[in-house]
Design a protein around this motif. Structure first.
Motif: not given
Length: 460
Positions: A125-154
Motif C-alpha cells: 500500500r506504499g507504506l512502511f512498518y519498520p520493526p523487523d525481528p529476526g524471526s519475522q518470517a514466523a513470529s506473530t504480531l501479538g508475540g512481537n508486542v508481548a516481547e517488545n521485539a526489536g530487529g535490525l532497523r531498531g
C-alpha cells in the motif's frame, strides 16, 4: 472441573477440532526457542475468533487453571513454556489484517498475523512498518508486542513499542479491554496499551493491535566495512553515532560468525576479516549520499581495511541475507545454541566485546558474536552440547558473567528477547527489590489468582 467436562466446554466455544490433548500436541507446545526444560500443558486450544478467545480465557480463569498464550513460539526466554501446566491458547487462527488506513497511516491486525506478511501488505500500500525481528518470517504480531521485539532497523526507527497505538485484549477474568486510539495523540486515561507491550502475557490476552505506519524512505545505500581488529570495528560504531549519523542499520559480525555464515550461505563474505560492520543509511537521496560519505570517512579513520558499497538492490539483499543467516549458520555447528542479547550503551560496545572475549577464554567456550551494534544490542551466541553436563555448567556460569558484565557497563539484561523464565532470577540485579514487588502487586491486582502466564518475568 474434570478435564473431560472442561474439554467439552472448550469444544462448545472453539470447536472440538480446536481442542487438543494428544501426547504429540502436549509435547509440541511444551517448549519454545529458549534452551530450557520443556513443561507439558494439560490442554491446548485454538480459538478462531476474538469472541471465542474471550470466552476461553474466562472459562480457564473460572476453572482456576494457568493460561499460557502462544503465537509462533519463537521467543528466546521461555515466555511461552507452560511452566505451571494448565491451558495453552494458540493465537495463530486470529490471523486477519483488519484495516490498513493509507490516509491516517495506521493498521489494525489480529495478534496471530505473521510479522513479515503484515509488513509486506503494508508495503504493497506504499507504506512502511519498520520493526523487523529476526524471526519475522514466523513470529506473530501479538508475540512481537508481548516481547517488545526489536530487529535490525531498531537504531533509527525504534522497536515494536514505538508503533503500538492501541491494544484490544481480554483480562484474566475474560473481560474485553480496549486501549489506545487511532489518533496521533491520545491521553484518555492510563496508557494501558504501552503497559501491555513487553508484558509477556502476564497482564492480559491480546486479540488485536493498532499500529502506526510511516512513509518509506526514498533511497538507501548499504555498505560492508571490513576490519582486521574487532575492537576497531567496535570503536567505529561509537564514532558513527558520535558523528551525528544515525544509520537505519548498523550490524556487527565477528570472525567466527563471518566464517560460519559464509560456509552456510555462500554470499561472498571476506572470511579472513576479524570483523564486519554492515551499514545502511536511508532517507532523501541527497541525505543518503551525504551520510554514506560521512560513514565511509569515519570507517577509514578508525581502521577499516576496505569498504564495499552495494551496487544494486540484489547486492544489498545479499548483504542483509548474510546478516539474517547468522543464527542459522551458528546453530548448525553444535547441538545446542544459547543465544543471548546483552545490551549496553553504544559507547560501551568495545568494553563489552572485550568482556565477551575474556568470558569465552575463562570458561573454554566457543562464542560467536553478532548483533545490532548501532543500538548496543549484541548477540553473544554460545555453541555447546547440553548433554555434556560439565560443559553446560560452564555455559551457565558464562551466561551469569555476561549479564554481570552488561549490568556493570550500565546495560540491561535483555534488549529484545524478554525476561520470561530464563532471566527472571536476575531481574532484581538490574532493578531493585521494590521494583519487582511493585510489578508483582500490579499483576496480582488484575490477576489475583496469578493464572496469566505464572512464573514469567517476576518469578514465582
Amino acid at each position: 472441573m474434570a478435564l473431560k467436562a472442561l474439554k467439552q466446554s472448550f469444544a462448545k466455544i472453539v470447536g472440538a477440532h480446536n481442542v487438543m490433548d494428544a501426547e504429540a500436541d502436549m509435547h509440541a507446545y511444551s517448549y519454545d526457542a529458549a534452551v530450557l526444560e520443556p513443561s507439558l500443558p494439560g490442554l491446548v486450544i485454538r480459538p478462531e475468533t476474538a469472541a471465542a478467545l474471550g470466552q476461553a480465557v474466562k472459562l480457564t480463569y473460572d476453572a482456576g487453571l494457568p493460561i499460557t498464550v502462544r503465537g509462533a513460539g519463537t521467543n528466546l526466554s521461555g515466555g511461552t513454556i507452560p511452566a505451571k501446566g494448565g491451558v495453552v491458547v494458540l493465537t495463530n487462527a486470529l490471523n486477519k489484517i483488519l484495516e490498513i488506513n493509507t490516509e491516517d497511516l495506521y493498521a489494525v491486525a489480529q495478534c496471530g498475523v505473521i510479522t513479515a506478511k503484515f509488513a509486506a501488505e503494508v508495503a504493497a500500500r506504499g507504506l512502511f512498518y519498520p520493526p523487523d525481528p529476526g524471526s519475522q518470517a514466523a513470529s506473530t504480531l501479538g508475540g512481537n508486542v508481548a516481547e517488545n521485539a526489536g530487529g535490525l532497523r531498531g537504531l533509527k526507527y525504534g522497536v515494536t513499542k514505538d508503533y503500538v497505538m492501541g491494544v484490544d485484549f481480554f483480562s484474566a477474568q475474560g473481560d474485553f479491554i480496549r486501549s489506545g486510539s487511532r489518533t496521533v495523540k491520545c491521553v484518555t486515561g492510563m496508557n494501558i496499551a504501552q503497559l501491555m507491550v513487553g508484558s509477556e502475557g502476564t497482564l492480559g490476552v491480546m486479540s488485536s493491535v493498532t499500529f502506526k505506519l510511516i512513509p518509506p524512505p526514498e533511497a538507501s545505500k548499504a555498505m560492508m566495512a571490513v576490519f582486521d581488529d574487532i575492537m576497531d570495528a567496535s570503536r567505529t560504531v561509537s564514532a558513527i553515532i558520535a558523528g551525528k549519523v544515525i544509520p537505519c542499520t548498523l550490524e556487527i559480525m565477528d570472525n567466527f560468525t563471518i566464517r560460519a555464515v559464509e560456509d552456510f550461505a555462500r554470499v561472498g563474505l571476506p572470511v579472513e576479516a576479524k570483523a564486519l560492520l554492515l551499514i545502511e543509511v536511508d532517507g532523501h537521496p541527497a541525505q543518503v549520499e551525504d551520510e554514506a560519505a560521512k560513514v565511509a570517512d569515519i570507517c577509514k579513520h578508525n581502521g577499516c581495511k576496505s569498504l564495499q558499497v552495494a551496487k544494486d538492490a540484489a547486492e544489498r539483499t545479499r548483504v542483509w541475507e548474510a546478516r539474517r543467516a547468522a543464527l542459522s549458520a551458528l546453530a548448525r555447528l553444535r547441538p545446542t545454541t544459547v543465544l543471548e542479547d546483552a545490551t549496553v550503551p553504544r559507547s560501551k560496545i568495545p568494553a563489552m566485546m572485550k568482556a565477551l572475549d575474556e568470558i569465552a577464554k575463562r570458561y573454554r567456550l566457543t562464542i560467536g558474536t553478532f548483533g545490532h551494534a548501532g543500538d548496543g544490542n549484541l548477540h553473544p551466541t554460545i555453541l555447546c552440547d547440553r548433554r555434556d553436563k560439565e560443559e553446560f555448567h560452564r555455559v551457565e556460569l558464562a551466561v551469569n558473567d555476561i549479564f554481570d558484565a552488561a549490568l556493570a557497563l550500565d546495560g540491561t539484561l535483555s534488549g529484545e528477547h524478554g525476561i520470561g523464565l530464563a532471566k527472571s532470577k536476575y531481574l532484581e540485579k538490574e532493578t531493585n527489590k521494590a521494583s519487582v514487588l511493585f510489578s508483582r502487586r500490579l499483576k496480582l491486582a488484575n490477576d489475583p489468582k496469578n493464572l496469566l502466564n505464572p512464573g514469567k518475568i517476576l518469578g514465582d
